[in-house]
Write a protein that holds these residues in place. Sequence first.
Motif, PDB file in Angstrom:
ATOM      1  N   PRO A   1      28.832 -15.771  36.329  1.00  0.00           N
ATOM      2  CA  PRO A   1      30.048 -16.688  35.517  1.00  0.00           C
ATOM      3  C   PRO A   1      29.540 -16.963  34.995  1.00  0.00           C
ATOM      4  O   PRO A   1      30.126 -17.406  32.354  1.00  0.00           O
ATOM      5  CB  PRO A   1      29.831 -17.815  36.928  1.00  0.00           C
ATOM      6  CG  PRO A   1      29.888 -17.828  37.994  1.00  0.00           C
ATOM      7  CD  PRO A   1      29.049 -16.432  37.820  1.00  0.00           C
ATOM      8  N   ALA A   2      27.803 -17.106  34.413  1.00  0.00           N
ATOM      9  CA  ALA A   2      27.089 -17.807  32.945  1.00  0.00           C
ATOM     10  C   ALA A   2      27.138 -16.626  32.119  1.00  0.00           C
ATOM     11  O   ALA A   2      26.929 -17.342  30.824  1.00  0.00           O
ATOM     12  CB  ALA A   2      25.998 -17.592  33.472  1.00  0.00           C
ATOM     13  N   ASP A   3      27.594 -15.554  32.238  1.00  0.00           N
ATOM     14  CA  ASP A   3      27.602 -14.376  31.617  1.00  0.00           C
ATOM     15  C   ASP A   3      29.290 -14.735  30.921  1.00  0.00           C
ATOM     16  O   ASP A   3      29.675 -13.730  29.524  1.00  0.00           O
ATOM     17  CB  ASP A   3      27.724 -13.057  32.269  1.00  0.00           C
ATOM     18  CG  ASP A   3      26.128 -12.979  32.383  1.00  0.00           C
ATOM     19  OD1 ASP A   3      25.400 -13.034  31.654  1.00  0.00           O
ATOM     20  OD2 ASP A   3      26.381 -12.145  33.363  1.00  0.00           O
ATOM     21  N   VAL A   4      29.915 -14.961  31.623  1.00  0.00           N
ATOM     22  CA  VAL A   4      31.521 -15.250  30.792  1.00  0.00           C
ATOM     23  C   VAL A   4      31.500 -16.647  28.984  1.00  0.00           C
ATOM     24  O   VAL A   4      31.193 -17.471  29.703  1.00  0.00           O
ATOM     25  CB  VAL A   4      32.582 -15.689  31.732  1.00  0.00           C
ATOM     26  CG1 VAL A   4      33.798 -16.034  31.299  1.00  0.00           C
ATOM     27  CG2 VAL A   4      32.637 -14.924  33.162  1.00  0.00           C
ATOM     28  N   THR A   5      31.967 -16.010  28.319  1.00  0.00           N
ATOM     29  CA  THR A   5      31.973 -16.686  27.563  1.00  0.00           C
ATOM     30  C   THR A   5      33.580 -16.924  26.609  1.00  0.00           C
ATOM     31  O   THR A   5      33.499 -17.663  25.755  1.00  0.00           O
ATOM     32  CB  THR A   5      31.127 -16.408  26.219  1.00  0.00           C
ATOM     33  OG1 THR A   5      31.551 -14.776  25.952  1.00  0.00           O
ATOM     34  CG2 THR A   5      29.982 -16.114  26.424  1.00  0.00           C
ATOM     35  N   GLY A   6      34.631 -16.980  27.879  1.00  0.00           N
ATOM     36  CA  GLY A   6      35.602 -17.179  27.076  1.00  0.00           C
ATOM     37  C   GLY A   6      36.568 -17.023  29.115  1.00  0.00           C
ATOM     38  O   GLY A   6      36.497 -15.803  29.322  1.00  0.00           O
ATOM     39  N   VAL A   7      37.457 -17.322  28.332  1.00  0.00           N
ATOM     40  CA  VAL A   7      38.035 -17.558  29.647  1.00  0.00           C
ATOM     41  C   VAL A   7      40.202 -17.174  28.766  1.00  0.00           C
ATOM     42  O   VAL A   7      40.798 -18.726  28.911  1.00  0.00           O
ATOM     43  CB  VAL A   7      38.424 -19.166  31.115  1.00  0.00           C
ATOM     44  CG1 VAL A   7      39.121 -18.238  32.116  1.00  0.00           C
ATOM     45  CG2 VAL A   7      37.120 -18.859  31.513  1.00  0.00           C
ATOM     46  N   VAL A   8      40.507 -16.400  29.272  1.00  0.00           N
ATOM     47  CA  VAL A   8      42.064 -15.935  28.619  1.00  0.00           C
ATOM     48  C   VAL A   8      43.015 -15.929  30.352  1.00  0.00           C
ATOM     49  O   VAL A   8      42.531 -15.868  31.191  1.00  0.00           O
ATOM     50  CB  VAL A   8      42.065 -14.459  28.743  1.00  0.00           C
ATOM     51  CG1 VAL A   8      43.782 -14.464  28.072  1.00  0.00           C
ATOM     52  CG2 VAL A   8      41.345 -14.348  27.192  1.00  0.00           C
ATOM     53  N   ALA A   9      43.987 -17.327  29.724  1.00  0.00           N
ATOM     54  CA  ALA A   9      44.998 -17.330  30.756  1.00  0.00           C
ATOM     55  C   ALA A   9      46.655 -17.372  30.308  1.00  0.00           C
ATOM     56  O   ALA A   9      47.076 -17.148  28.990  1.00  0.00           O
ATOM     57  CB  ALA A   9      44.924 -18.600  30.579  1.00  0.00           C
TER      58      ALA A   9
ATOM     59  N   ALA B   1      36.200 -25.072  31.823  1.00  0.00           N
ATOM     60  CA  ALA B   1      35.718 -26.401  32.190  1.00  0.00           C
ATOM     61  C   ALA B   1      34.457 -26.260  32.883  1.00  0.00           C
ATOM     62  O   ALA B   1      33.492 -26.788  32.281  1.00  0.00           O
ATOM     63  CB  ALA B   1      36.577 -27.395  32.180  1.00  0.00           C
ATOM     64  N   ALA B   2      34.143 -25.856  33.624  1.00  0.00           N
ATOM     65  CA  ALA B   2      33.154 -25.867  34.346  1.00  0.00           C
ATOM     66  C   ALA B   2      31.714 -25.150  33.592  1.00  0.00           C
ATOM     67  O   ALA B   2      30.715 -25.605  33.617  1.00  0.00           O
ATOM     68  CB  ALA B   2      33.033 -25.166  35.493  1.00  0.00           C
ATOM     69  N   ARG B   3      31.996 -23.691  33.140  1.00  0.00           N
ATOM     70  CA  ARG B   3      31.406 -23.108  32.457  1.00  0.00           C
ATOM     71  C   ARG B   3      31.298 -23.488  30.569  1.00  0.00           C
ATOM     72  O   ARG B   3      30.195 -23.639  30.017  1.00  0.00           O
ATOM     73  CB  ARG B   3      31.712 -22.101  32.255  1.00  0.00           C
ATOM     74  CG  ARG B   3      31.648 -20.668  33.576  1.00  0.00           C
ATOM     75  CD  ARG B   3      30.182 -20.655  33.519  1.00  0.00           C
ATOM     76  NE  ARG B   3      29.333 -19.728  32.733  1.00  0.00           N
ATOM     77  CZ  ARG B   3      28.902 -20.336  31.660  1.00  0.00           C
ATOM     78  NH1 ARG B   3      27.845 -21.600  32.113  1.00  0.00           N
ATOM     79  NH2 ARG B   3      28.560 -20.181  30.523  1.00  0.00           N
ATOM     80  N   GLY B   4      31.827 -24.749  30.227  1.00  0.00           N
ATOM     81  CA  GLY B   4      32.233 -25.427  28.817  1.00  0.00           C
ATOM     82  C   GLY B   4      32.626 -24.580  28.103  1.00  0.00           C
ATOM     83  O   GLY B   4      31.727 -23.745  26.452  1.00  0.00           O
ATOM     84  N   VAL B   5      33.262 -23.087  28.221  1.00  0.00           N
ATOM     85  CA  VAL B   5      33.712 -21.976  26.897  1.00  0.00           C
ATOM     86  C   VAL B   5      35.240 -22.674  26.831  1.00  0.00           C
ATOM     87  O   VAL B   5      35.689 -23.559  27.168  1.00  0.00           O
ATOM     88  CB  VAL B   5      33.376 -20.171  27.692  1.00  0.00           C
ATOM     89  CG1 VAL B   5      31.841 -20.859  27.645  1.00  0.00           C
ATOM     90  CG2 VAL B   5      33.982 -20.524  29.209  1.00  0.00           C
ATOM     91  N   PRO B   6      35.359 -21.918  25.819  1.00  0.00           N
ATOM     92  CA  PRO B   6      36.390 -21.720  25.322  1.00  0.00           C
ATOM     93  C   PRO B   6      37.706 -20.983  26.273  1.00  0.00           C
ATOM     94  O   PRO B   6      37.778 -20.705  26.917  1.00  0.00           O
ATOM     95  CB  PRO B   6      37.117 -21.065  23.722  1.00  0.00           C
ATOM     96  CG  PRO B   6      35.870 -20.581  23.703  1.00  0.00           C
ATOM     97  CD  PRO B   6      34.834 -20.747  25.378  1.00  0.00           C
ATOM     98  N   PHE B   7      38.949 -21.846  26.330  1.00  0.00           N
ATOM     99  CA  PHE B   7      40.510 -21.880  27.093  1.00  0.00           C
ATOM    100  C   PHE B   7      40.893 -20.826  26.305  1.00  0.00           C
ATOM    101  O   PHE B   7      41.655 -21.274  25.324  1.00  0.00           O
ATOM    102  CB  PHE B   7      40.762 -23.072  27.626  1.00  0.00           C
ATOM    103  CG  PHE B   7      42.158 -22.762  28.427  1.00  0.00           C
ATOM    104  CD1 PHE B   7      42.283 -21.937  29.714  1.00  0.00           C
ATOM    105  CD2 PHE B   7      43.382 -22.648  27.624  1.00  0.00           C
ATOM    106  CE1 PHE B   7      43.380 -22.119  29.847  1.00  0.00           C
ATOM    107  CE2 PHE B   7      44.435 -22.518  28.225  1.00  0.00           C
ATOM    108  CZ  PHE B   7      44.959 -21.985  29.662  1.00  0.00           C
TER     109      PHE B   7
END
Length: 218
Positions: free
Chosen positions: A64-72, A94-100
């Motif tokens: 999860p720490a490698d994920v820098t953006g979550v696409v929905a 939100a948990a990772r603090g990365v862009p949605f």
Amino acid sequence: MQSPHAYDGRVLLVIDTSAGTSVAVVDPATRTTLAERSTEDSRRHAEVVGPFLADVLAEAGVTPADVTGVVAGMGPGPFTGLRVGIAAARTFAAARGVPFLPLVSHDAVAADQAMPGPFVVLTDARRREVYWSAYDADGVRIAGPGLARPADLDEAIRASSPEAVAWERRTAVTIPARRLGELAADRLAAGGPFAADTPLYLRDPDVTMPGAPKRVVR
């Protein structure tokens, strides 16, 4: 439309539950799909999205720490299924603090077509209705997403884009998460806008609040 999101370019996690469930991990630098899981089952979103997330991260060899953006995928889709994927994507981001990063789900179907357009993408909306979006010869969405009964589909399309009524109809039973990831990578690289952060239910949910109790007359 939203402004471009800040992004540092490592790994995208992609989730869509608008038609079946599809989850992927995509390398935005190379537009390579590192792992993907999907099912056409339109009733088990909540059961499979968690295991799919764990599976794609493990297969891709990332944490999860490698994920820098979550696409929905924001739909269109039925309320019950669509909200599962959006909630999972928002929670992870939100948990990772990365862009949605929200995108219209039909755009991934259009991008996944082997034959060029123009065409109309259709997905199941249940209740004997379909969701539709019209794409021109360049794959650009020019009308929709919309909702219609099959018998009223021509009229609904004509009201938005008369020329699209005669275009080929292409039905999808699931949304290719890998294509959503590639579209997101392209927009991030170009500084392009994402979709509005609003689920495309296009109709009221099945569950409604009860009305006021009836007066009892004795």
